[in-house]
Design an enzyme around this catalytic site. Structure first.
Site, short mmCIF file in Angstrom:
data_model
loop_
_atom_site.label_atom_id
_atom_site.label_comp_id
_atom_site.label_asym_id
_atom_site.label_seq_id
_atom_site.Cartn_x
_atom_site.Cartn_y
_atom_site.Cartn_z
N CYS A 53 -17.53 -3.21 -20.72
CA CYS A 53 -17.71 -3.28 -19.44
C CYS A 53 -18.74 -4.28 -18.88
CB CYS A 53 -17.97 -1.83 -18.94
SG CYS A 53 -18.14 -1.74 -17.01
N CYS A 112 -12.99 0.70 -16.44
CA CYS A 112 -13.61 2.11 -16.01
C CYS A 112 -12.66 3.19 -15.59
CB CYS A 112 -14.67 1.99 -14.85
SG CYS A 112 -15.73 3.27 -14.65
N CYS A 156 -16.66 1.61 -21.84
CA CYS A 156 -18.37 1.11 -21.53
C CYS A 156 -18.62 0.03 -22.34
CB CYS A 156 -18.98 2.17 -21.75
SG CYS A 156 -18.58 3.67 -20.52
N CYS A 216 -25.38 0.63 -15.73
CA CYS A 216 -24.53 1.69 -15.36
C CYS A 216 -25.15 3.17 -15.57
CB CYS A 216 -23.30 1.60 -15.77
SG CYS A 216 -22.13 3.26 -15.62
N GLU A 256 0.92 -1.20 0.08
CA GLU A 256 0.08 0.04 -0.14
C GLU A 256 0.68 1.36 0.13
OE1 GLU A 256 -3.06 0.23 -0.54
OE2 GLU A 256 -3.48 -1.88 -0.49
#
Ligand code: SF4
Length: 277
Positions: free
Chosen positions: A194, A184, A191, A200, A38
């Site tokens: 997707c 995305c 799209c 969506c 992280e």
């Protein structure tokens, strides 16, 4: 909301099963490994951070090892990654973790330098299996677009229980991170390929604004184009038009949509192929 979130999770889960990015730390529950990746991936692309992770975990399999080492050596290993203050914070955290374990700090890891809300949630989800959403930029973008919410943080806070109902938080968070970085994306979301497209709100709103009367048939045709291309090296546009039984100018528009989404490449002599990465 219930039906919408049900479809969201169903389609996300199915997509993730076949499209997840593989990293050595993805399955670990070791908080040190999770904390390390992280910190390395803050302001850095995951693929690049991952290369440094491999070096660091070899050298410092636990915080004690890092705490014993000099700042100079850590900075040397960090060299090339940028934002060196992250290396300093990592070293300071290692010294704290030499005295106190992650379990001692649980559930508030913000006591460690460099840990904010997001990293705290990531540790709770990935290391402790807590039902929390790690709201990183990718996750917020996908949820904000799909549910069409401006105040995404508030929406996530109010709907965490529903979104994580029967969904392991580790898989949920990782699936959304992958979808946000591969499909995305911030600019030019793909799209047309997707898995969340049907429901969506961003996509639906933009498509209806275009007032495209044959939206559904266009979607179907785009799917057919991709199917033809994944089974062939390249295909000429005239051959595609023949196979799909549509006029060339209509085909060109569909091809442009797919090209804009980064799905395919159109050569000057009108040969079409799936765009390589
Ligand atoms: S349809 Fe488009 S905007 Fe909606 S989630 Fe998928 S890529 Fe994002």
């Amino acid at each position: 909301m219930k039906n919408k979130s049900y479809l969201f999770k169903k389609n996300l889960r199915a997509w993730y099963k076949n499209n997840r990015r593989e990293f050595s730390w993805r399955e670990t529950k070791d908080p040190w490994k999770i904390y390390l990746i992280e910190i390395l991936s803050q302001q850095t692309q995951l693929q690049r951070a991952n290369k440094y992770y491999d070096k660091f975990i070899l050298e410092y399999p636990n915080p004690k090892k890092m705490a014993q080492d000099s700042k100079r050596r850590i900075l040397k290993l960090w060299s090339g990654l940028g934002y060196n203050n992250r290396a300093i914070r990592l070293h300071e955290s290692a010294k704290i973790l030499r005295e106190k374990s992650f379990n001692d700090l649980y559930p508030d890891f913000k006591q460690l330098p460099g840990v904010g809300d997001y990293t705290n949630s990531a540790l709770l989800s990935f290391a402790y299996g807590e039902k929390v959403i790690a709201t990183d930029v990718n996750i917020k973008r996908v949820i904000g677009r799909y549910f069409k919410k401006d105040s995404v943080d508030k929406f996530i806070k109010n709907n965490t229980k529903e979104l994580l109902y029967r969904f392991n938080s580790r898989d949920f968070n990782q699936a959304l991170m992958d979808l946000g970085s591969k499909i995305c994306t911030n600019r030019n979301p793909k799209c047309t390929i997707c898995p969340l497209e049907q429901e969506c709100m961003k996509y639906i709103n933009e498509e209806s604004k275009k007032q495209e009367p044959f939206k559904n048939s266009n979607r179907k045709k785009r799917g057919q184009i991709v199917n033809i291309l994944i089974n062939a090296e390249k295909v000429h546009s005239s051959e595609l038009a023949k196979k799909l039984n549509i006029e060339e100018n209509k085909l060109n528009k569909l091809l442009k949509d797919l090209e804009r989404d980064g799905v395919l490449y159109i050569s000057n002599n009108k040969y079409i192929e799936i765009k390589s990465n």
